[in-house]
Design an enzyme around this catalytic site. Structure first.
Site, short mmCIF file in Angstrom:
data_model
loop_
_atom_site.label_atom_id
_atom_site.label_comp_id
_atom_site.label_asym_id
_atom_site.label_seq_id
_atom_site.Cartn_x
_atom_site.Cartn_y
_atom_site.Cartn_z
CB SER A 127 14.30 -0.17 -1.83
OG SER A 127 14.96 -0.84 -2.86
CE LYS A 130 17.76 2.48 -3.52
NZ LYS A 130 18.01 1.28 -4.32
CG ASP A 171 0.00 0.83 -9.33
OD1 ASP A 171 -0.51 1.65 -8.54
OD2 ASP A 171 1.02 1.08 -10.01
#
Length: 517
Positions: free
Chosen positions: A282, A307, A293
């Protein structure tokens, strides 16, 4: 308040539905009314309604859930960052509450309660030797801020029972468990969830480490189960430049919402490494995905949990709660964090870790299942990253099979280690404090002795763990480190525990190796 089927109408209203014109809701209401009025035996309507809600949610995704008022309190307390009570960490040894440490400047420390004290009664009601559940003991110790509670305490080398009147106060709950300076100017911090105060705790820890000479940072998110989205965003923001993307959410009835860095981050130039494993979930995956990224740091470890569903908490009249999935998380490159699932098949979804073990994913990088049909690119260096659920690290670290020794694991899942160290401290606390006045000396010179090893074997046998000589010898290094670490935790704090156990944590060691290079 007793739950009735009115809660269905409340939920419907919150979703802008007209219950009177909704055949499905009317059908449910009639069914509940028929059971309540005509069933042959008396029924607990609240239990029937709870069962109906759970059954409905079970047909959805694995993370849409219902929680009772008691479950809500247990779930939210660690994230909110405080509770009201007497301010001690404790453990149960042979049906007796033993104080591990009083909270610094907390209510118990102020009146003189010490580590090693045994609380045997609360308000003259015995809690020791009466087989009282730990939940009931905790309930008696806690109470509204400002309220008084009388504690009866046994202390070694003191003949008489001691009595303390403690005024309860707000007690902080910390999510940051460790912060220390490793060799070569590398700082290490670890937190196990993203709570209300995690961002503040992290900033304070990093600034302290910088003052001690830290030049690069490791954030350890292994086994971090997630928490508040806002906390994750605030933390990522400290490491990114203006307008760099952090995460976005989108769902069928939830318009796309983007979160970007505001440029006021305090550590935008600090070399950074994130450690993850198969239990990082999460909010931990949001942090790792944003750093990866944006090509801001290096991710080390194993593929994360996967998740990536956003829940909205909906409170019901009796303070129970539905957490309903309304959207999905996407990393800056567009990857969906959520791993695949089949609606209504939560049991299979929860067996994913077993599937990873059986497939060899935790042991061999080439066994990791990546969805290479959908390829993404990092935003600056245009490195390839893949979907399929979870965040795949830049450097894969397999599970160390030596640390999964069966005998060691059997001891670890019982209370053998904890009971052994608590009893050892009962006998040797004063001498340990004298011999090792600071952690550095303890870290360098303390050795686990035969008494500790014999006792952990005995505690294991008492808990049903049959002694295995070969397994004992194979797991001896981990057994000794666990005992030494738990003693350090109780003598000092959790940061010292991690500093000892991280000596053999392969993901931590790989991170240190890469930063030193």
């Amino acid at each position: 308040m007793k739950k009735t089927f009115f809660l269905t109408l409340v939920l419907a209203a919150s979703l802008s539905l007209q219950a009177q014109s909704n055949k499905e809701l009317r059908k449910l209401e009639l069914a509940e009314a028929a059971i309540s009025r005509f069933y042959v035996d008396s029924v607990a309507e609240d239990k029937i309604v709870e069962s109906a809600i759970r059954a409905m949610l079970k047909e959805l995704d694995p993370h849409s859930t219902y929680s009772t008022p008691e479950e809500v309190a247990k779930l939210t307390e660690p994230l909110e960052g405080s509770f009201e009570g007497i301010g001690v960490t404790f453990n149960m040894v042979e049906d007796t509450l033993v104080v591990i440490q009083p909270v610094v400047k907390g209510p118990s420390e102020k009146v003189g309660i010490l580590a090693g004290d045994r609380i045997i009664a609360v308000n003259d009601s015995a809690i020791a030797g009466v087989n009282m559940p730990q939940t009931e003991i905790t309930k008696r110790l806690r109470g509204p801020k400002g309220s008084m509670v009388k504690l009866s305490v046994l202390r070694q080398e003191v003949k008489n029972i001691l009595h303390f009147n403690v005024k309860r106060d707000k007690i902080p709950v910390h999510s940051l468990n460790a912060a220390y300076l490793a060799h070569s100017g590398i700082g290490y911090i670890q937190f196990d969830q993203f709570g209300r105060h995690t961002h503040k705790e992290m900033i304070e820890a990093i600034q302290k480490l910088q003052a001690e000479g830290m030049e690069s940072l490791i954030i350890d998110l292994q086994d971090n189960s997630g928490g508040y989205l806002d906390a994750a965003i605030d933390i990522v923001n400290e490491f990114l430049n203006t307008d760099e993307p952090i995460v976005y959410t989108e769902g069928r009835n939830s318009r796309r919402r983007e979160y970007r860095a505001n440029g006021r981050g305090m550590f935008k130039n600090l070399p950074l490494m994130i450690l993850v494993n198969q239990n990082s979930a999460s909010a931990a995956e949001i942090l790792a995905g944003a750093i990866q990224d944006n090509d801001r740091g290096t991710i080390v470890g194993r593929r994360t949990y996967g998740k990536g569903l956003v829940q909205r908490a909906m409170s019901l009249p009796d303070e129970s709660m539905i957490r309903l999935t309304i959207a999905r998380y996407y990393t800056p490159s567009g990857r969906c964090i959520q791993r695949p699932y089949e609606k209504g098949h939560k049991e299979d979804y929860n067996m994913d870790i077993l599937h990873r073990i059986e497939s060899g994913e935790l042991y061999h990088e080439d066994s990791v299942r990546l969805d290479k049909s959908v390829v993404y690119e990092t935003l600056k260096d245009h490195r390839k990253v893949y979907g399929g659920g979870g965040i795949m690290p830049d450097f894969f670290v397999p599970v160390d099979t030596m640390q999964t020794n069966l005998y060691y694991r059997k001891l670890a899942v019982t209370s053998a280690f904890v009971k052994t160290t608590l009893k050892y401290l009962d006998k040797h606390r004063a001498q340990l404090k004298k011999d090792y006045p600071n952690f550095d000396k303890y870290y360098a010179y303390f050795e686990v002795d035969k008494e500790l090893l014999d006792n952990v074997v005995a505690e294991g046998k008492a808990a049903g763990v049959e002694y295995d000589e070969k397994g004992f010898q194979e797991g001896l290094k981990m057994i000794k480190l666990q005992l030494k670490g738990l003693l350090a935790r109780d003598l000092w704090d959790t940061s010292e525990y991690f500093q000892i156990l991280n000596q053999v944590n392969p993901i931590v060691q790989k991170g240190l190796e890469l930063l030193e290079e």
